[in-house]
Write a protein that holds these residues in place. Structure first.
Motif, mmCIF file in Angstrom:
data_model
loop_
_atom_site.group_PDB
_atom_site.id
_atom_site.type_symbol
_atom_site.label_atom_id
_atom_site.label_comp_id
_atom_site.label_asym_id
_atom_site.label_seq_id
_atom_site.Cartn_x
_atom_site.Cartn_y
_atom_site.Cartn_z
ATOM 1 N N ASN A 63 -15.333 6.337 -5.946
ATOM 2 C CA ASN A 63 -15.594 4.969 -5.485
ATOM 3 C C ASN A 63 -16.129 4.965 -4.051
ATOM 4 N N ASP A 64 -15.533 5.816 -3.197
ATOM 5 C CA ASP A 64 -16.031 5.913 -1.817
ATOM 6 C C ASP A 64 -17.475 6.402 -1.788
ATOM 7 N N LYS A 66 0.823 -1.208 0.000
ATOM 8 C CA LYS A 66 0.000 0.000 0.000
ATOM 9 C C LYS A 66 0.859 1.260 0.000
ATOM 10 N N GLN A 78 -6.891 10.017 -7.488
ATOM 11 C CA GLN A 78 -7.544 10.539 -6.295
ATOM 12 C C GLN A 78 -9.031 10.783 -6.545
ATOM 13 N N SER A 133 1.037 4.283 -2.857
ATOM 14 C CA SER A 133 0.390 5.488 -2.336
ATOM 15 C C SER A 133 0.905 6.717 -3.070
ATOM 16 N N LYS A 167 -10.795 7.478 -6.550
ATOM 17 C CA LYS A 167 -10.949 6.973 -5.189
ATOM 18 C C LYS A 167 -12.129 7.645 -4.481
#
Length: 471
Positions: free
Chosen positions: A291-292, A251, A285, A255, A288
């Motif tokens: 997706n959240d 991860k 970003q 990152s 992400k």
């Protein structure tokens, strides 16, 4: 760890042979009334329905699976007539549809049967595959968590022309699985889950050092009692720590900070490459965050019974607010808001492109649209336009004869259009292996038109002539 949803079981029998037990969990968060109806009918705690000789018990025991649709669903739960023509609920003969937020998205879903809107009773069905055509019509209120092979076995039972099973399929036992039964019989991993919860509680109260010390003492005690078991436990713990560390390293590697460090250390990257890397980071970003949001949206949809209603209300209020702002901008009274709605409706109809087919392509509207498109490409002489406008206001006649410059612009535009058409070509498909039925190219195209218009009729006539059945 206590189950989030109540669990019930059904024991099935095919013919004279026991098929097995199926365990369901009921979604009492989204559909509490429907889940309670099914749970009560499984436990039989709500007594009887009817009077005198027509009294029936509100219980699924000894009811049949009266309908099996091949590779779609199995249906049962008629506690009144046992053939799919009756049914009752703990609330009365029928009760209303509660929530359609859950979809028929997979096999093993438990859903209510009905005869239209708000006619749910005791009948239910279990899906054997995704059934999206039932979304919005039947209420999904549970799912199979154990015993799906029994459902598939029942789905393979032979049926007649009315989808009724030729071999009787009975529910010989049913009930609710309590926490004690679940711990003793159905969930052999319950003790480990409870231990993990206890460890988390101790870690919160006393910290990681206390939990680690307690684990070391337990491991030492197990080593004295059973050295082989203690060694295996230690190996499993080390393997788990190593795996967790590898995941963390991976991860960190992917990152954003790690990517920035790699970019800074790589001196061979140009400014263009750096800009592309930063753009890629921004997109990652953004993906992400999206997706959240999607995960949160799906979780709310599955847990909040009023989520769909609130979303529709939110969209309606936003639409009303936009309409109110537009009325204020156009200085239209609230009593005449219908005029603005008519204008917007007309504008929307004008924006929609019509689909033309065949000879209707070159109609008046299409030719006018092509003309306006060409006019936008021509240069407008503002001085000449103002001069003509003044003559109209003064009542003078206007000479519409184009000058040499306007003719030159028109000629240049027509030349561009012709050259643009030459770049476009749509060749007709031609199969050289087909038998030659023409004498020249013109005749070949004519034969194709005949085949398109009369090919089906000619094929029938030819078949009748070959069979000798032509009249």
């Amino acid at each position: 760890m206590r189950s989030r949803y109540p669990q019930i079981f059904l024991d099935f029998q095919i013919g004279t042979k026991a098929a097995g037990r199926v365990i369901f969990e009921l979604f009492n968060d989204v559909t509490p009334k429907t889940a309670e109806n099914y749970r009560g009918l499984c436990t039989g705690e709500y007594g009887n329905v009817g009077m005198g000789k027509k009294t029936k018990r509100l219980h699924y025991i000894n009811t049949t699976i009266h309908r099996i649709v091949d590779n779609m669903c199995i249906q049962g739960g008629d506690i009144i007539n046992n053939d799919g023509t009756g049914g009752s609920s703990i609330y009365g003969p029928t009760f209303v549809d509660e929530n359609f937020s859950r979809r028929h998205a997979c096999a093993g879903l438990l859903s209510m049967c009905n005869r239209g809107r708000n006619t749910n009773n005791s009948q239910f069905f279990i899906t054997l595959k995704p059934c999206p055509h039932l979304d919005g019509k039947n209420v999904v209120f549970g799912q199979v968590i154990e015993g799906i092979e029994v459902i598939r076995m029942i789905g393979k039972v032979q049926v007649d022309m009315q989808d009724r099973p030729k071999i009787p399929v009975l529910i010989i036992n049913c009930g609710e699985i309590t926490e004690q039964k679940n711990f003793i019989i159905f969930d052999p991993f319950k003790k480990s889950a409870l231990d993990e919860m206890h460890r988390d509680r101790l870690r919160t109260l006393y910290g990681d050092e206390y939990v680690q010390k307690r684990d070391d003492e337990e491991l030492e005690r197990q080593r004295l009692l059973n050295p082989e078991y203690a060694q295996k436990q230690e190996e499993d713990r080390l393997f788990a720590e190593k795996t967790e560390q590898q995941i963390k390293d991976f991860k960190n590697l992917i990152s954003k900070d790690a990517m920035q460090v790699e970019v800074k250390e790589n001196k061979s990257l140009t400014e263009e490459h750096l800009e592309k890397v930063h753009e890629l980071q921004r997109r990652m970003q953004q993906a992400k965050v999206m997706n959240d949001k999607a995960v949160l949206e799906e979780e709310r949809l599955n847990t909040d019974a009023q989520y769909d209603k609130l979303q529709r209300k939110k969209k309606f209020l936003q639409k009303k607010e936009l309409e109110q702002n537009e009325l204020e901008f156009k200085q239209i009274d609230q009593d005449q808001a219908y005029l603005n709605r008519l204008i917007l409706k007309k504008e929307d109809e004008g924006k929609k492109k019509k689909d033309y087919f065949g000879w209707d392509v070159f109609n008046d509207e299409a030719v006018y649209n092509a003309y306006t498109k060409r006019c936008t490409q021509l240069v407008k002489d503002q001085g000449l336009y103002e001069n003509q406008k003044e003559k109209v206001q003064n009542g003078e006649e206007i000479d519409h004869t184009p000058n040499a410059e306007a003719l030159d612009r028109l000629s240049t535009d027509i030349t561009k259009q012709i050259s643009k058409r030459k770049n476009f070509s749509r060749r007709r498909r031609f199969n050289e292996d087909q038998p030659v039925t023409y004498i020249n190219e013109r005749n070949r195209i004519f034969n194709q038109k005949l085949q398109r218009s009369f090919g089906t009729y000619a094929a029938d006539i030819k078949a009748n002539l070959e069979r000798g059945t032509a009249s």
